[in-house]
Design an enzyme around this catalytic site. Sequence first.
Site, mmCIF file in Angstrom:
data_model
loop_
_atom_site.group_PDB
_atom_site.id
_atom_site.type_symbol
_atom_site.label_atom_id
_atom_site.label_comp_id
_atom_site.label_asym_id
_atom_site.label_seq_id
_atom_site.Cartn_x
_atom_site.Cartn_y
_atom_site.Cartn_z
ATOM 1 N N SER A 279 58.299 2.266 -19.225
ATOM 2 C CA SER A 279 58.845 1.036 -18.689
ATOM 3 C C SER A 279 58.254 -0.273 -19.089
ATOM 4 C CB SER A 279 58.638 1.109 -17.326
ATOM 5 O OG SER A 279 59.759 2.155 -16.687
ATOM 6 N N LYS B 215 60.534 -2.457 -20.557
ATOM 7 C CA LYS B 215 61.492 -3.404 -19.879
ATOM 8 C C LYS B 215 61.234 -4.965 -19.771
ATOM 9 C CE LYS B 215 62.390 0.202 -16.421
ATOM 10 N NZ LYS B 215 61.929 0.818 -15.122
ATOM 11 N N TYR C 175 68.717 2.706 -23.522
ATOM 12 C CA TYR C 175 67.664 2.416 -22.555
ATOM 13 C C TYR C 175 66.475 3.639 -22.630
ATOM 14 C CZ TYR C 175 65.119 2.821 -18.344
ATOM 15 O OH TYR C 175 64.224 3.155 -17.222
ATOM 16 N N TYR D 208 56.404 -2.440 -9.400
ATOM 17 C CA TYR D 208 57.384 -1.750 -8.544
ATOM 18 C C TYR D 208 57.130 -1.904 -6.948
ATOM 19 C CZ TYR D 208 58.541 0.746 -12.973
ATOM 20 O OH TYR D 208 58.957 0.763 -14.151
ATOM 21 N N VAL E 47 55.608 5.066 -17.044
ATOM 22 C CA VAL E 47 55.337 6.418 -16.494
ATOM 23 C C VAL E 47 54.336 7.285 -17.687
ATOM 24 C CG1 VAL E 47 56.950 6.832 -14.629
ATOM 25 C CG2 VAL E 47 57.810 7.223 -16.954
HETATM 26 N N1 GLN Z 1 62.212 6.169 -18.683
HETATM 27 C C1 GLN Z 1 61.658 6.306 -17.605
HETATM 28 C C2 GLN Z 1 62.746 6.477 -16.381
HETATM 29 O O1 GLN Z 1 63.987 5.908 -16.734
HETATM 30 C C3 GLN Z 1 60.908 5.038 -17.284
HETATM 31 C C4 GLN Z 1 60.284 4.914 -15.958
HETATM 32 C C5 GLN Z 1 59.153 4.209 -15.734
HETATM 33 O O2 GLN Z 1 58.459 4.043 -16.774
HETATM 34 N N2 GLN Z 1 58.477 3.972 -14.570
HETATM 35 O O3 GLN Z 1 62.909 7.166 -15.641
#
Ligand code: GLN
Length: 270
Positions: free
Chosen positions: A60, A63, A192, A244, A262
């Site tokens: 993420s 993003k 994505y 988050y 993550v």
């Molecule tokens: N690729 C992960 C997902 O879509 C990314 C989530 C994250 O890093 N919080 O669940």
Amino acid sequence: MQEVIKKIFNDIKILNEGKVADYIPELAKVDPNKFAISVCKVNGEQFNIGDTNDYFCLQSCSKPLSYCIAHDILGRDELHKKVGYEPSGQAFNAFILNKSGLPHNPMINAGAIMVASQIGKGQEPSKRFNIIKSYYNKLAGETEKTGFDNSVFLSEQHHADRNISLAYYMRENGAFEDKISPNEITESLNLYFQQCSTTINCKMAAVIAATLANAGVCPLTSEQVVTTDAVKDCLTLMYGCGMYDYSGQFSFEVGLPAKSGVSGCILLVI
Ligand code: GLN
């Protein structure tokens, strides 16, 4: 600065609570003992300590980068017709949309899938991925190149129940505006997953953060990679939504724009 970072590094290295993410099975294979801190200042000065050469997936932390790309392609107003800017107060993959039927913000999964759907729209998948790859490399200063973890990509794709559901939930609510086909949804989801499976090392992550701190100009190459307008909005969103459902607590205690992933990385912009 180096002494302060060394102290932070040593204080934190001994903490070993928490666990690696396993809902994407390939991520569960990562060694949880790996630890690194890299700093890049806006004058290009760098300091690295720990496993700073080891590559890991952006997850993420991709993003905010893709948000800047889409912001520069569409402009703020057009882009934000498709994605909101309020914190959701929920987990990154929560099954919710805002009052207008849009994803709450670009830092959660639904919002990031929406953002990815806007990059290289209508072009073939390889070209769309090349746009992202080229921007990420420029943001990271081009000295070392981004990589790609195909095992993580395939694992994400194979365990994508939630992300696929989120995409179709957005489609059901008309969030995509134009009538997006199932095939286009699949291609945007794949893009994505590919941005999440793009790999960098800690040193490159610090250069990316420094490019954001430097209003979109990479301190190593002096190139304006993304516009100041995009970076300004990106940092606002990172501050409010980047961590988050811990964004409020993080802002309260740390007070800096940040983005977690993550795979265990945090981009922090000072
Ligand atoms: N690729 C992960 C997902 O879509 C990314 C989530 C994250 O890093 N919080 O669940």
